[in-house]
Design a protein around this motif. Structure first.
Motif, PDB file in Angstrom:
ATOM      1  N   ASP A  65      65.626   9.006  -4.777  1.00  0.00           N
ATOM      2  CA  ASP A  65      66.429   8.481  -5.787  1.00  0.00           C
ATOM      3  C   ASP A  65      65.459   8.955  -7.191  1.00  0.00           C
ATOM      4  O   ASP A  65      66.540   9.438  -8.281  1.00  0.00           O
ATOM      5  N   GLU A  66      64.413   8.857  -7.603  1.00  0.00           N
ATOM      6  CA  GLU A  66      63.664   9.133  -8.473  1.00  0.00           C
ATOM      7  C   GLU A  66      63.917  10.560  -8.858  1.00  0.00           C
ATOM      8  O   GLU A  66      63.937  10.953 -10.109  1.00  0.00           O
ATOM      9  N   LEU A  67      63.978  11.467  -7.859  1.00  0.00           N
ATOM     10  CA  LEU A  67      63.812  12.791  -8.138  1.00  0.00           C
ATOM     11  C   LEU A  67      65.261  13.169  -8.746  1.00  0.00           C
ATOM     12  O   LEU A  67      65.457  14.033  -9.585  1.00  0.00           O
TER      13      LEU A  67
ATOM     14  N   ASP B  23      67.451  11.347 -10.080  1.00  0.00           N
ATOM     15  CA  ASP B  23      67.692  10.844 -11.514  1.00  0.00           C
ATOM     16  C   ASP B  23      67.001  11.812 -12.472  1.00  0.00           C
ATOM     17  O   ASP B  23      67.423  11.709 -13.728  1.00  0.00           O
ATOM     18  N   GLN B  24      65.771  12.295 -12.154  1.00  0.00           N
ATOM     19  CA  GLN B  24      65.363  13.314 -12.825  1.00  0.00           C
ATOM     20  C   GLN B  24      66.273  14.536 -12.912  1.00  0.00           C
ATOM     21  O   GLN B  24      65.725  15.868 -13.760  1.00  0.00           O
ATOM     22  N   GLY B  25      67.056  14.766 -12.144  1.00  0.00           N
ATOM     23  CA  GLY B  25      67.968  16.011 -12.309  1.00  0.00           C
ATOM     24  C   GLY B  25      67.532  17.104 -11.419  1.00  0.00           C
ATOM     25  O   GLY B  25      67.935  18.111 -11.347  1.00  0.00           O
ATOM     26  N   VAL B  26      66.608  16.780 -10.390  1.00  0.00           N
ATOM     27  CA  VAL B  26      66.196  17.492  -9.425  1.00  0.00           C
ATOM     28  C   VAL B  26      67.203  17.413  -8.067  1.00  0.00           C
ATOM     29  O   VAL B  26      67.429  16.347  -7.384  1.00  0.00           O
ATOM     30  N   HIS B  27      67.676  18.694  -7.745  1.00  0.00           N
ATOM     31  CA  HIS B  27      68.769  18.451  -6.671  1.00  0.00           C
ATOM     32  C   HIS B  27      68.046  18.549  -5.281  1.00  0.00           C
ATOM     33  O   HIS B  27      66.880  18.923  -5.095  1.00  0.00           O
TER      34      HIS B  27
END
Length: 222
Positions: A82-84, A86-90
């Protein structure tokens, strides 16, 4: 005919072989964690934005480890993903390369490793299982599930042709202390591991594929 055969062999040699590569930062971080304790330790490879087989970081989450098993905390996996996102990491950058260590000299996957790889990553268009053993031996297999499907062993190496971010021993030590609950077994005790239900678990125990990978869109390694 001989000339044609030689031409074909030259073309085969010129075709680049897929290779799992680690940036110096990611490789140093993995080796530090491999040698930090006497148990296995697992994580996810964070791939380069444009090169799926170049690992730029090794991500760990809370887990329980023994010399023969790793069990990830399900909530910790979901929180990391979820964190990644949210950071825009696919998810294709952090949900395709599963990495773990072996405290012994053999890097070959166990039956539990194989079963976990099939169950958790078997629906991905591609995925990699990578293992690094204590003496430096390594194993990696690229599996693909498009078309007829298949898999092949691929080399593992550090990619030192890129800039090297500074190693952060203090942060890595704190992350190890925070995340890894190590249960060291006496020699030959693994045969009696069934006495502890935890030792019979594999990682990703209750996670569904959609939770782990966030959909079906993905990039394919070349």
């Amino acid at each position: 005919m001989m000339n044609l055969n030689r031409s074909w062999r030259r073309r085969r040699r010129s075709t680049p072989r897929p290779t799992l590569r680690f940036s110096p930062y990611a490789w140093a971080k993995l080796i530090y964690r491999r040698d930090r304790g006497e148990t296995e330790i697992g994580g996810f490879g964070l791939s380069d934005a444009v090169d799926p087989l170049l690992i730029v970081d090794v991500l760990t989450i809370k887990q329980r480890c023994t010399p023969v098993t790793v069990a990830f905390d399900d909530a910790a996996v979901a929180d990391l993903f979820d964190e990644l996102v949210d950071q825009g990491v696919h998810p294709q950058r952090f949900g395709r390369v599963w990495i773990h260590t072996h405290p012994g000299a053999c890097p070959l996957p166990s039956s539990i490793d194989e079963a976990t790889f099939r169950r958790v990553f078997g629906r991905a268009d591609w995925a990699v299982m990578a293992i690094v053993a204590r003496d430096g031996a390594s194993y990696a297999r690229l599996a693909f599930h498009v078309g007829p499907g298949g898999s092949l062993r691929i080399p593992v190496r550090g990619d030192y042709g890129r800039s090297f971010e500074g190693a952060d021993w203090e942060a890595w030590e704190q992350e190890y202390v925070d995340h890894v609950v190590a249960q060291v077994l006496a020699p030959f005790q693994a045969s009696a591991a069934g006495a502890d239900p935890f030792l019979e678990q594999d990682l990703f125990t209750n996670l569904e594929w959609e939770e782990l990978h966030g959909g079906t869109e993905s990039a394919r390694p070349v």
